[in-house]
Design an enzyme around this catalytic site. Structure first.
Site: not given
Length: 175
Positions: A86, A130, A150
Site C-alpha cells: 500500500h 541489500a 536494476r
C-alpha cells in the site's frame, strides 16, 4: 488460512475496522519475536500467504495489506526488509493512494533493508541486494541491486563469480 482471510477481508462478514485492528495487534509481534518460526506463523495469521521453508528476519514488515502479499517456497527475507502493498505518497497532495499485490517467487533471497514497492513480482531463483528499492518486476533467475533496483546479472553468472572468489583464498565457503 490466508485464502480464508482474503475471502473474509473482501466480504462483508467482518467489519473492516475489526480486520484492521487484528492486523495491527499482530504486526509488532510478527516483526520482532525472536524466533523466525513464530514470525512466520503470526504473519500467516495476519493474512500473508507464505509457502514452505524459508526464513523471515527480525524487523521485516510484510505488507500493510497482508492479504495482498504472496511469498512462495524457500524465500529468505533478511532483517529490516519492507514488502509494501500500500502506498499513500499522494494522499495529501492529490487525494489518491494505491495498493498492489506483491508476489515473491520460490528460492528468493532478499537482502537486509531492501524495499519492494506495491504491484511488484519477483520471479523464482532471484537475489535482491541489500538496501535495494524494487519498483519494477524482476524476472526469474536474476540478481538485482541498487536504488532503484536494476538487474546486475543472472544467478548463474553470480554463482560463477562467487566460485572464482572462493578459489582465490580470500573468501571461504561455510558449506
Amino acid at each position: 488460512m490466508a485464502s480464508l482471510l482474503r475471502k473474509i477481508s473482501y466480504s462483508k462478514i467482518l467489519p473492516r475496522w475489526f480486520l484492521r485492528l487484528a492486523d495491527e495487534l499482530l504486526l509488532l509481534p510478527a516483526m520482532w519475536l525472536p524466533h523466525p518460526a513464530a514470525r512466520k506463523l503470526l504473519n500467516r495469521l495476519r493474512g500473508v500467504s507464505i509457502g514452505r521453508g524459508g526464513w523471515i528476519g527480525q524487523g521485516a514488515l510484510l505488507g500493510n495489506h497482508p492479504f495482498l502479499l504472496t511469498i512462495k517456497d524457500n524465500v529468505i527475507i533478511a532483517a529490516g526488509v519492507k514488502l509494501l502493498t500500500h502506498d499513500t505518497s499522494f494522499t495529501v497532495v492529490g487525494g489518491k493512494d494505491m495498493a498492489g499485490e506483491v508476489v515473491i517467487g520460490s528460492n528468493v533471497q532478499i537482502g537486509e533493508n531492501a524495499i519492494v514497492l506495491p504491484g511488484v513480482t519477483i520471479g523464482d531463483n532471484c537475489v535482491i541486494g541489500a538496501n535495494a528499492v524494487v519498483h519494477r518486476d524482476i524476472p526469474s533467475g536474476n540478481v538485482a541491486a541498487g536504488v532503484p533496483a536494476r538487474i546486475i546479472c543472472t544467478t548463474e553468472e553470480a554463482l560463477q563469480k562467487l566460485e572464482q572468489k572462493l578459489k582465490t583464498g580470500k573468501y571461504f565457503s561455510t558449506w
